[in-house]
Design a protein around this motif. Structure first.
Motif, short mmCIF file in Angstrom:
data_model
loop_
_atom_site.label_atom_id
_atom_site.label_comp_id
_atom_site.label_asym_id
_atom_site.label_seq_id
_atom_site.Cartn_x
_atom_site.Cartn_y
_atom_site.Cartn_z
N ALA A 2 -64.63 64.13 -50.80
CA ALA A 2 -65.64 63.21 -50.26
C ALA A 2 -66.90 63.97 -49.89
N TYR A 29 -73.13 55.63 -49.72
CA TYR A 29 -71.94 55.26 -48.94
C TYR A 29 -71.57 53.80 -49.18
N ASN A 42 -63.73 55.01 -53.99
CA ASN A 42 -63.54 55.09 -52.54
C ASN A 42 -62.16 55.63 -52.18
N SER A 43 -62.09 56.22 -51.01
CA SER A 43 -60.81 56.60 -50.39
C SER A 43 -60.94 56.35 -48.90
N ILE A 95 -70.10 53.46 -52.87
CA ILE A 95 -68.79 54.08 -53.06
C ILE A 95 -67.70 53.33 -52.30
N THR A 96 -68.01 52.89 -51.08
CA THR A 96 -66.97 52.20 -50.30
C THR A 96 -66.65 50.82 -50.85
N HIS A 97 -67.40 50.37 -51.85
CA HIS A 97 -67.08 49.10 -52.52
C HIS A 97 -66.80 49.32 -54.01
N GLU A 151 -64.47 56.82 -46.69
CA GLU A 151 -65.01 55.76 -45.85
C GLU A 151 -65.08 56.18 -44.39
#
Length: 298
Positions: free
Chosen positions: A188, A206, A215-216, A209-211, A220
Motif C-alpha cells: 500500500a 485513495y 483495494n485491501s 483505489i478504495t473503490h 484503506e
C-alpha cells in the motif's frame, strides 16, 4: 456466561479494549500495566488496579496477557513479582501476543508443570474492534484449558477460532496473518508513493483505489493515516520488524522461501533505522525518495 474474576495484563491499544469488553460482560476485571497510572485510569470506570502481575494473579482464576512479545510475557510470568508463582492451581493463562510458535508450545508445558492451564490465543482486528468486542482470536489449547475460561474468549471477540487441541496452531496462524498484513502495508505504501511521485492527487488516488479491485483493508486503513499525516502509533513500525522477523524465522527452519515477506521486512527495517521505529507502521512510506507526503491539516 459464568461470571468470574479475570486479570488483564497490558492495557495498550488492544488490551484496554479487551478489558473493557470483559467489564461490560459483567466480569470483575483486575488490571495491571507497566506504565504508571494506566491501570488506575481503567479502574476509575470499574475494576481493580493491581501493582504487579503477582498481586493480580492471587485474585483471579484467569489471566489475559496482552503484552508486546515473548520477552515481556516471560517477565509477566516469571520475572520479579511474576504471575506464575502466584496463580492458583487450575487457573488459566491466556497468551495474546504474537510469538514464535515453538516458544508458545514450550510455554504450555512449563505452565502445566505448575498445575496451570494455557491457551495460545493471538489476536487481530485493531484497537476499534478490540474495544467493541468484535476482534478475532486464533486459539489453541487443551480441552481442560478451554473449560477453565468458559465464556471469556467470546466476551472479548466476535470470532474465536479453535485451531488445535494443544498450543501452537494459534501462533502459527497469527504468523501467517502477519505475513499478509505486513506485505499489504508495504505494498500500500509503495502504491501511494508511486502515485505521489507521478503527481497524482493523494486523496483522489485513495478514493479510486478504495473503490477498485486493488483495494485491501490495509490500504484503506493505513493510507488514511498518510492522508492525515497522522503517524500516531496504533501499530508501530517496529511491530512489523518483529512480526515479519518471526515469519521469516518460522519459514527458515524448514527452508521455505518467502520472497515477498523478506522484501517487506527489509522495508520496515529501513524505516526503523531511519528514525521511524515508534511511528505508526504506515510510516514505512517515508523510505521512498523524491516524494512530498501530505501535510497535517492546519
Amino acid at each position: 456466561m459464568r461470571m468470574s474474576k479475570v486479570g488483564v495484563i497490558g492495557l495498550g491499544a488492544m488490551g484496554s479494549g479487551m478489558a473493557g469488553s470483559l467489564r461490560r460482560a459483567g466480569h470483575e476485571v483486575f488490571v495491571c500495566d507497566a506504565r504508571p497510572g494506566a491501570a488506575e485510569a481503567f479502574a476509575r470506570d470499574g475494576g481493580v488496579a493491581c501493582a504487579n502481575p503477582a498481586e493480580l494473579a492471587r485474585q483471579c482464576s484467569a489471566i489475559v496477557s496482552v503484552v508486546v512479545n515473548a520477552q515481556q510475557t516471560e517477565a509477566v510470568l516469571f520475572g520479579d513479582n511474576g504471575a506464575a508463582a502466584a496463580m492458583h492451581a487450575g487457573s488459566v493463562f491466556i497468551m495474546c501476543s504474537t510469538v514464535d510458535p515453538n516458544w508458545s508450545i514450550a510455554l504450555e508445558g512449563r505452565l502445566e508443570a505448575l498445575g496451570l492451564h494455557y491457551i495460545d490465543a493471538p489476536i487481530s482486528g485493531g484497537a476499534a474492534k478490540a474495544a467493541s468486542g468484535e476482534m478475532t482470536m486464533m486459539t489453541a489449547g487443551k480441552p481442560a484449558a478451554y473449560a477453565a475460561c468458559e465464556g471469556l474468549l467470546e466476551a472479548m471477540a466476535a470470532k474465536v477460532y479453535r485451531l488445535g487441541a494443544t498450543a501452537g496452531n494459534g501462533s502459527k496462524v497469527k504468523i501467517i496473518n502477519q505475513l499478509l498484513a505486513g506485505v499489504h502495508i508495504a505494498a500500500a505504501a509503495e502504491a501511494m508513493a508511486l502515485g505521489l511521485r507521478e503527481g497524482v492527487d493523494a486523496a483522489a488516488l485513495y478514493e479510486v483505489i478504495t473503490h477498485s479491485a486493488g483495494n485491501s483493508w490495509m490500504f484503506e486503513n493505513r493510507m488514511a493515516h498518510v492522508l492525515k499525516a497522522d503517524y500516531t502509533p496504533l501499530s508501530a513500525v517496529d511491530i512489523f520488524v518483529k512480526d515479519l522477523g518471526l515469519v521469516l524465522d518460522t519459514a527458515r527452519a524448514s527452508k521455505f522461501p518467502l520472497p515477498l515477506a523478506s522484501t517487506a521486512h527489509q522495508m520496515f527495517m529501513q524505516a526503523s533505522t531511519a528514525g521511524f521505529a515508534r511511528e505508526d507502521d504506515s510510516a514505512v512510506i517515508k523510505i521512498f525518495p523524491g516524494i512530498e507526503l501530505p501535510k497535517p491539516a492546519v
